[in-house]
Design a protein around this motif. Structure first.
Motif, PDB file in Angstrom:
ATOM      1  N   ALA A 177      44.027 -15.078  71.352  1.00 28.42           N
ATOM      2  CA  ALA A 177      42.789 -14.869  72.376  1.00 28.42           C
ATOM      3  C   ALA A 177      43.472 -13.837  73.197  1.00 28.42           C
ATOM      4  O   ALA A 177      42.586 -12.697  73.883  1.00 28.42           O
ATOM      5  CB  ALA A 177      42.793 -16.205  72.857  1.00 28.42           C
ATOM      6  N   ALA A 178      44.427 -13.827  73.863  1.00 28.47           N
ATOM      7  CA  ALA A 178      45.059 -13.523  74.731  1.00 28.47           C
ATOM      8  C   ALA A 178      44.886 -11.517  74.430  1.00 28.47           C
ATOM      9  O   ALA A 178      45.074 -10.293  74.792  1.00 28.47           O
ATOM     10  CB  ALA A 178      46.408 -13.552  75.138  1.00 28.47           C
ATOM     11  N   ASN A 179      45.636 -11.425  72.932  1.00 24.15           N
ATOM     12  CA  ASN A 179      46.085 -10.009  72.314  1.00 24.15           C
ATOM     13  C   ASN A 179      44.395  -9.562  72.276  1.00 24.15           C
ATOM     14  O   ASN A 179      44.038  -8.438  72.396  1.00 24.15           O
ATOM     15  CB  ASN A 179      46.797  -9.549  71.262  1.00 24.15           C
ATOM     16  CG  ASN A 179      46.873  -8.576  70.723  1.00 24.15           C
ATOM     17  OD1 ASN A 179      47.682  -8.153  71.502  1.00 24.15           O
ATOM     18  ND2 ASN A 179      46.789  -8.100  69.487  1.00 24.15           N
ATOM     19  N   ALA A 180      43.764 -10.611  71.886  1.00 23.64           N
ATOM     20  CA  ALA A 180      42.325  -9.364  71.432  1.00 23.64           C
ATOM     21  C   ALA A 180      41.157  -9.699  72.235  1.00 23.64           C
ATOM     22  O   ALA A 180      40.521  -8.403  72.698  1.00 23.64           O
ATOM     23  CB  ALA A 180      41.822 -10.830  70.544  1.00 23.64           C
ATOM     24  N   GLN A 181      41.890 -10.374  73.478  1.00 22.05           N
ATOM     25  CA  GLN A 181      41.008  -9.709  75.001  1.00 22.05           C
ATOM     26  C   GLN A 181      41.746  -8.734  75.759  1.00 22.05           C
ATOM     27  O   GLN A 181      40.910  -8.191  76.293  1.00 22.05           O
ATOM     28  CB  GLN A 181      40.179 -11.112  75.783  1.00 22.05           C
ATOM     29  CG  GLN A 181      39.689 -12.211  75.330  1.00 22.05           C
ATOM     30  CD  GLN A 181      38.285 -12.142  74.330  1.00 22.05           C
ATOM     31  OE1 GLN A 181      38.061 -11.273  75.862  1.00 22.05           O
ATOM     32  NE2 GLN A 181      37.864 -11.999  73.417  1.00 22.05           N
ATOM     33  N   ALA A 182      43.150  -8.650  75.348  1.00 18.84           N
ATOM     34  CA  ALA A 182      43.534  -7.391  76.552  1.00 18.84           C
ATOM     35  C   ALA A 182      43.112  -6.247  75.751  1.00 18.84           C
ATOM     36  O   ALA A 182      42.724  -5.097  76.427  1.00 18.84           O
ATOM     37  CB  ALA A 182      44.817  -7.190  76.256  1.00 18.84           C
ATOM     38  N   ASN A 183      41.986  -6.120  74.294  1.00 21.48           N
ATOM     39  CA  ASN A 183      41.813  -5.242  73.752  1.00 21.48           C
ATOM     40  C   ASN A 183      40.636  -5.178  73.649  1.00 21.48           C
ATOM     41  O   ASN A 183      39.992  -6.457  73.670  1.00 21.48           O
ATOM     42  CB  ASN A 183      42.243  -4.711  72.030  1.00 21.48           C
ATOM     43  CG  ASN A 183      43.994  -4.229  72.247  1.00 21.48           C
ATOM     44  OD1 ASN A 183      43.808  -3.590  73.015  1.00 21.48           O
ATOM     45  ND2 ASN A 183      44.677  -5.071  72.035  1.00 21.48           N
ATOM     46  N   TRP A 184      39.611  -3.831  73.693  1.00 18.00           N
ATOM     47  CA  TRP A 184      38.553  -4.238  73.064  1.00 18.00           C
ATOM     48  C   TRP A 184      38.386  -3.693  71.783  1.00 18.00           C
ATOM     49  O   TRP A 184      37.991  -2.365  71.648  1.00 18.00           O
ATOM     50  CB  TRP A 184      37.677  -3.669  74.443  1.00 18.00           C
ATOM     51  CG  TRP A 184      35.628  -3.774  73.989  1.00 18.00           C
ATOM     52  CD1 TRP A 184      34.726  -3.228  72.777  1.00 18.00           C
ATOM     53  CD2 TRP A 184      35.276  -4.630  74.892  1.00 18.00           C
ATOM     54  NE1 TRP A 184      33.720  -3.638  73.308  1.00 18.00           N
ATOM     55  CE2 TRP A 184      33.796  -4.589  74.204  1.00 18.00           C
ATOM     56  CE3 TRP A 184      35.432  -5.503  75.584  1.00 18.00           C
ATOM     57  CZ2 TRP A 184      32.287  -5.428  75.003  1.00 18.00           C
ATOM     58  CZ3 TRP A 184      34.359  -6.208  76.091  1.00 18.00           C
ATOM     59  CH2 TRP A 184      32.674  -6.299  75.123  1.00 18.00           C
ATOM     60  N   THR A 185      37.854  -4.388  70.620  1.00 16.76           N
ATOM     61  CA  THR A 185      38.727  -3.011  69.063  1.00 16.76           C
ATOM     62  C   THR A 185      36.889  -3.185  68.782  1.00 16.76           C
ATOM     63  O   THR A 185      36.906  -2.911  67.297  1.00 16.76           O
ATOM     64  CB  THR A 185      39.039  -4.428  68.503  1.00 16.76           C
ATOM     65  OG1 THR A 185      38.708  -5.594  67.838  1.00 16.76           O
ATOM     66  CG2 THR A 185      41.090  -4.540  69.251  1.00 16.76           C
ATOM     67  N   THR A 186      36.009  -3.479  69.443  1.00 20.85           N
ATOM     68  CA  THR A 186      34.985  -3.471  68.263  1.00 20.85           C
ATOM     69  C   THR A 186      33.339  -3.535  69.367  1.00 20.85           C
ATOM     70  O   THR A 186      33.641  -3.970  70.727  1.00 20.85           O
ATOM     71  CB  THR A 186      34.756  -4.533  67.214  1.00 20.85           C
ATOM     72  OG1 THR A 186      33.433  -3.907  66.641  1.00 20.85           O
ATOM     73  CG2 THR A 186      34.406  -5.436  68.039  1.00 20.85           C
ATOM     74  N   TYR A 187      32.650  -2.646  68.911  1.00 15.73           N
ATOM     75  CA  TYR A 187      31.611  -2.235  70.152  1.00 15.73           C
ATOM     76  C   TYR A 187      30.994  -3.413  70.055  1.00 15.73           C
ATOM     77  O   TYR A 187      30.738  -3.031  72.417  1.00 15.73           O
ATOM     78  CB  TYR A 187      30.220  -1.458  68.910  1.00 15.73           C
ATOM     79  CG  TYR A 187      28.954  -1.125  69.815  1.00 15.73           C
ATOM     80  CD1 TYR A 187      28.856   0.128  70.854  1.00 15.73           C
ATOM     81  CD2 TYR A 187      27.863  -1.745  69.912  1.00 15.73           C
ATOM     82  CE1 TYR A 187      27.890   0.608  71.323  1.00 15.73           C
ATOM     83  CE2 TYR A 187      26.297  -1.214  70.681  1.00 15.73           C
ATOM     84  CZ  TYR A 187      26.822  -0.688  71.069  1.00 15.73           C
ATOM     85  OH  TYR A 187      25.611   0.016  72.481  1.00 15.73           O
ATOM     86  N   GLY A 188      30.784  -4.434  70.046  1.00 20.10           N
ATOM     87  CA  GLY A 188      30.456  -5.342  70.622  1.00 20.10           C
ATOM     88  C   GLY A 188      31.278  -6.515  71.480  1.00 20.10           C
ATOM     89  O   GLY A 188      30.378  -7.557  71.816  1.00 20.10           O
ATOM     90  N   GLY A 189      32.658  -5.990  71.396  1.00 18.02           N
ATOM     91  CA  GLY A 189      33.500  -6.662  71.891  1.00 18.02           C
ATOM     92  C   GLY A 189      33.971  -8.301  70.863  1.00 18.02           C
ATOM     93  O   GLY A 189      35.178  -7.854  71.560  1.00 18.02           O
TER      94      GLY A 189
END
Length: 555
Positions: free
Chosen positions: A20-32
């Motif tokens: 969760a931490a790494n995924a939320q630090a980034n915004w990797t796709t249009y819808g989040g």
């Protein structure tokens, strides 16, 4: 094909360790996220401190040709990727605030109805993918911007274009097409992310009897009403009598898929919103329900086969198509798909079956709903732009609210008939704003558990662009006059506003760098609604060195 294996390995590590931490630090796709929720779990910016937000970075894209700047930036590690209306892709270093590379696509034939725009890229390992106004899909090296491959998705001379951000699923890139106003046959295509090889194609217009789910194909069930019970005033007998005369109408039936789909990995389904039939307003030459136009459709991600559909408006003659991106969430322990319609209703559907769970109260005014167009003009609300246009909703799982950006634009629908011509706008009738009638926007929080409007805010201009919700209790959205606003998600209280000097008509995003949370939005206006144009991406944060951590108030 050249592959930077160092970047590929790093990206795979990012995917595998995710968390969760790494995924939320980034915004990797249009819808989040795959579910398209546009919800950030970051809490450093919250209801207690949002009033102190300031611009911390401003990226001026420097483009010479302006259009609808509808991009949502993508952030992976230390890089931000931005696209502009005429398909320039730019990578910025978030540490140095410098441009790293710039790719300017050389456009060929371009035919599009509502102003030039591009909503963003997708990222997969060493590649960045961008769809173009001349209906191509381009794979770029993520660190250099060099072209890895460039393929034609559809023939732009027929009115095909690509305006949405592609979606990456495992090793596939998924892309749909715009062009429903030109008599295209819409489709969604899956490509191998590394090679660009086509894996499958799903047509949004099934040939008569061509789809196992739509057993009567393009004709559908000949239903006189919407699935939720609204009378469409159809003359079914006449339509059936005319069906042989217009037996080939499906070949130019429209059905663009021009917003980014949602994806649920557990169910293995892609959820798409399908646009209007062609011609938009003349139903006399296209008998039947005109599947799968005006539908939310679940597609099997492996095979490209239809699993279910829900048609919000069968045989649409008002341009009330399904365009706002579907969102997956859970409601009472059940997985659902949420779609904000141009009809001004939010639809909550069972994610596994497509069964209607709930239709919300109207989030913009409705009047003379489904009154048939006439030679003298039929007044109807909400009008051809919505309800909710393409603007993505955001969903707060904490509150169970969907946040919709709505348009109030009274219109007259006037009938006239025109033949199809290759590459020419084909509406079949006209919808025109009514002189002297007030237009405005409504930003609404819809309680998905009840369908009731939890709160609503009126703004001076019709809203287009979308929203972002956060675990810090905030929802961000923009206006055509340049205001970018933060609302308390629970109460609707305006917490903060900033004017970007041009319409903030894009969907915002959030990311974290160096222990700080940031909010980013493109403020470059909207061509279709004549909002002030520009070319800047604003990145907001708390003042540098300030203590961010006043806790968020309980929601």
């Amino acid at each position: 094909m050249r592959v930077n294996h160092r970047i590929w390995a790093g990206a795979m590590a990012l995917s595998l360790i995710g968390g969760a931490a790494n995924a939320q630090a980034n915004w990797t796709t249009y819808g989040g996220n795959d579910w398209n929720q546009r919800y950030s779990t970051l809490t450093a910016i919250n209801t207690a401190n949002a009033g102190r937000l300031i611009p911390r970075m401003v990226f001026q894209t420097g483009i010479s040709k302006l259009g609808s700047f509808e991009n949502t930036p993508i952030v992976v590690d230390n890089m931000m990727y931005v696209t502009t209306p005429f398909n320039t892709a730019i990578a910025y270093d978030l540490k140095t605030h410098k441009q790293v590379w710039r790719y300017e696509h050389k456009l060929g034939t371009t035919i599009y109805c509502c102003g030039p725009n591009n909503r963003g890229v997708a990222v997969h390992g060493p590649h960045v993918y961008m769809g173009t106004l001349d209906a191509r899909l381009v794979a770029l090296d993520r660190m250099t911007g060099d072209v890895v491959w460039d393929i034609e998705v559809a023939d732009p001379a027929f009115g095909y274009s690509i305006t949405h951000a592609p979606l990456v699923i495992d090793n596939m890139v998924i892309v749909g097409v715009s062009g429903g106003e030109y008599g295209i046959r819409g489709h969604v295509t899956a490509y191998d992310a590394m090679t660009g090889q086509q894996l499958w194609r799903w047509y949004s217009i099934p040939e008569t009897g061509d789809d196992a789910v739509a057993t009567n194909g393009w004709w559908g069930r000949w239903t006189p009403a919407t699935p939720d019970g609204a009378d469409l005033h159809r003359d079914i007998a006449t339509e059936k009598a005319d069906s042989a005369k217009y037996a080939d109408a499906w070949t130019r039936g429209g059905g663009g898929v021009w917003m980014t789909p949602a994806y649920d990995k557990a169910l293995g389904l892609i959820y798409v919103a399908v646009g209007n039939p062609s011609p938009d307003l003349d139903g006399g030459i296209r008998p039947g329900d005109n599947l799968f136009t005006d539908c939310v459709v679940a597609i099997d991600a492996k095979t490209g086969k239809t699993r279910w559909y829900y048609q919000t408006v069968p045989h649409d003659v008002w341009d009330l198509d399904a365009v706002s991106p579907p969102v997956v969430t859970t409601l009472g322990g059940k997985k659902v798909v949420v779609h904000a319609g141009k009809t001004a209703w939010v639809y909550v559907l069972d994610a596994a079956t497509g069964r209607l769970v709930r239709r919300s109260d109207a989030f913009t005014p409705q009047e003379n709903m489904f009154a048939l167009p006439s030679a003298s003009g039929s007044r109807m609300l909400p009008g051809a732009n919505g309800g909710s246009e393409w603007s993505p909703i955001s969903v707060s799982p904490k509150l169970g609210y969907a946040f919709t950006a709505g348009l109030h634009q009274p219109m007259n629908y006037i009938t006239h008939t025109a033949p199809w011509e290759k590459g020419r706008l084909w509406l079949g009738s006209a919808f025109v704003a009514i002189p002297g009638e007030t237009q405005y926007g409504l930003f609404s929080a819809v309680n998905l558990a009840t369908g009731k409007i939890a709160w609503q805010k009126k703004v001076d201009q019709p809203m287009m662009g979308g929203s972002l919700s956060t675990a810090g209790g905030l929802t961000f959205t923009g206006e055509g006059n340049g205001n970018f606003n933060a609302y308390n998600s629970a109460t609707g209280a305006l917490v903060w506003t900033f004017n970007g000097g041009a319409g903030c008509n894009s969907a915002p995003m959030s990311f974290m760098r160096g222990g700080e949370q940031f909010i980013a939005v493109a403020c470059g206006g909207n061509f279709q609604l004549s909002y002030p144009l520009g070319s800047a991406v604003f990145i907001f944060g708390l003042p540098k060195g300030s203590t961010a951590a006043a806790p968020a108030k309980k929601q």
